[in-house]
Design an enzyme around this catalytic site. Structure first.
Site, PDB file in Angstrom:
ATOM      1  N   ASP A  41       0.841  -1.198   0.000  1.00  0.00           N
ATOM      2  CA  ASP A  41       0.000   0.000   0.000  1.00  0.00           C
ATOM      3  C   ASP A  41       0.875   1.247   0.000  1.00  0.00           C
ATOM      4  O   ASP A  41       1.737   1.409   0.861  1.00  0.00           O
ATOM      5  CB  ASP A  41      -0.905  -0.019   1.241  1.00  0.00           C
ATOM      6  CG  ASP A  41      -1.810   1.202   1.320  1.00  0.00           C
ATOM      7  OD1 ASP A  41      -3.000   1.069   0.983  1.00  0.00           O
ATOM      8  OD2 ASP A  41      -1.327   2.284   1.725  1.00  0.00           O
ATOM      9  N   TYR A  56       2.734  10.140  -0.332  1.00  0.00           N
ATOM     10  CA  TYR A  56       3.835   9.556   0.442  1.00  0.00           C
ATOM     11  C   TYR A  56       5.191   9.895  -0.184  1.00  0.00           C
ATOM     12  O   TYR A  56       6.220   9.804   0.491  1.00  0.00           O
ATOM     13  CB  TYR A  56       3.710   8.035   0.540  1.00  0.00           C
ATOM     14  CG  TYR A  56       2.520   7.515   1.307  1.00  0.00           C
ATOM     15  CD1 TYR A  56       1.647   8.368   1.986  1.00  0.00           C
ATOM     16  CD2 TYR A  56       2.258   6.146   1.357  1.00  0.00           C
ATOM     17  CE1 TYR A  56       0.550   7.874   2.676  1.00  0.00           C
ATOM     18  CE2 TYR A  56       1.159   5.647   2.037  1.00  0.00           C
ATOM     19  CZ  TYR A  56       0.310   6.503   2.698  1.00  0.00           C
ATOM     20  OH  TYR A  56      -0.772   5.997   3.365  1.00  0.00           O
ATOM     21  N   LYS A  77      -3.111   5.793  -3.798  1.00  0.00           N
ATOM     22  CA  LYS A  77      -4.210   6.694  -3.476  1.00  0.00           C
ATOM     23  C   LYS A  77      -4.009   8.036  -4.177  1.00  0.00           C
ATOM     24  O   LYS A  77      -2.897   8.569  -4.196  1.00  0.00           O
ATOM     25  CB  LYS A  77      -4.295   6.904  -1.960  1.00  0.00           C
ATOM     26  CG  LYS A  77      -4.278   5.610  -1.154  1.00  0.00           C
ATOM     27  CD  LYS A  77      -4.308   5.879   0.339  1.00  0.00           C
ATOM     28  CE  LYS A  77      -3.827   4.680   1.122  1.00  0.00           C
ATOM     29  NZ  LYS A  77      -2.354   4.535   1.125  1.00  0.00           N
TER      30      LYS A  77
END
Length: 267
Positions: free
Chosen positions: A34, A39, A64
């Site tokens: 993930d 990030y 995401k």
């Protein structure tokens, strides 16, 4: 394609640290990874995966979409950029990371774009993260409940989100728990520690096992090989109904992730 119950999270891991974490996790047998655009580590995650020799079809990759990319003109281009960084043609799961701050981009707009990304084959499944019941209802109106694979939410023994989880269950939307260990806070809990002692397990294993036993997917992160290996063993731990009830009683509404500029009106 169901979401694996245990995966590797990469939040806050950067540069060589995330490469080492993903590399070791894949060596140990993790197959779900993930990450997220915000990030800043998608390229490094892609590098580690490419060097691992693990076949793409054996992996379950999640990323995401960040709030800056929620507009219909930005979502798909940003996803294509993520794919390039991750060195893959598709994601297994793409999530809306946070709802648009102050509703700047309508749910109908970004969910429509996300559904289009799936139609184009850029992602096999779609979902959301940090969505409330109201936001989920809005998303369901756009794509239908069957299209939303999961809502990734903060969920741990101190914040069990029962009202939201109950609604998600009624719609057939799976729970992905992030921060399952509560930044380590729940690992100090006497109840968790006592159950761990009974099973000759670690508090982290007990907490992860509790979540998975409830059917929640978990994505703990670690930079240490021994912790990665230990977390993986949580899938083998079975808690009694009494132990599950003891952990259920720990809920005190402690929310650890509540960024003022992003957080919706929580349920």
């Amino acid at each position: 394609m169901s979401i694996p119950l245990l995966g590797l999270g990469t939040f806050r891991l950067k540069d060589q640290i995330v490469i080492d974490s993903v590399t070791q996790a894949l060596e140990l047998g993790y197959r779900a990874i993930d990450t997220a655009q915000i990030y800043g580590n998608e390229a490094e995650v892609g590098t580690a995966i490419a060097a691992s020799g693990v076949a793409r079809e054996q992996l379950f990759l999640t990323s995401k979409i960040w709030t800056d990319n929620l507009g219909a003109d930005k979502l798909i281009p940003s996803l294509k950029e993520s794919l390039q960084k991750l060195k893959t043609d598709y994601l297994d799961l793409t999530l809306i990371h946070w709802p648009s701050p102050k509703g700047a981009v309508a749910v109908s707009e970004f969910m429509g774009a996300l559904a289009e990304a799936k139609t184009l084959g850029l992602t096999r499944q779609i979902g959301v993260s940090n969505f409330t019941i109201d936001l989920l209802r809005q998303a369901i109106e756009v794509v239908g409940k069957d299209a939303i694979a999961t809502n990734q939410i903060e969920l741990h023994p101190y914040l069990q989100n029962r009202k939201l989880v109950e609604f998600m269950a009624s719609q057939g939307i799976a729970v992905t728990s992030y921060m399952t260990l509560g930044y380590g806070k729940v690992l100090q809990d006497p109840v968790i520690q006592a159950i761990a002692s009974q099973h000759q397990a670690t508090p982290a294993q007990v907490t992860l096992a509790w979540a998975m036993q409830l059917g929640y997917a978990v994505i703990p992160s670690s930079t240490r090989r021994e912790n990665l290996a230990s977390n993986l063993k949580a899938a083998e731990l079975k808690l009694s109904s009494d132990e599950m009830a003891q952990i259920a009683a720990l809920d005190n509404g402690l929310r650890l992730t509540n960024p003022e500029s992003l957080a919706p009106a929580w349920d």
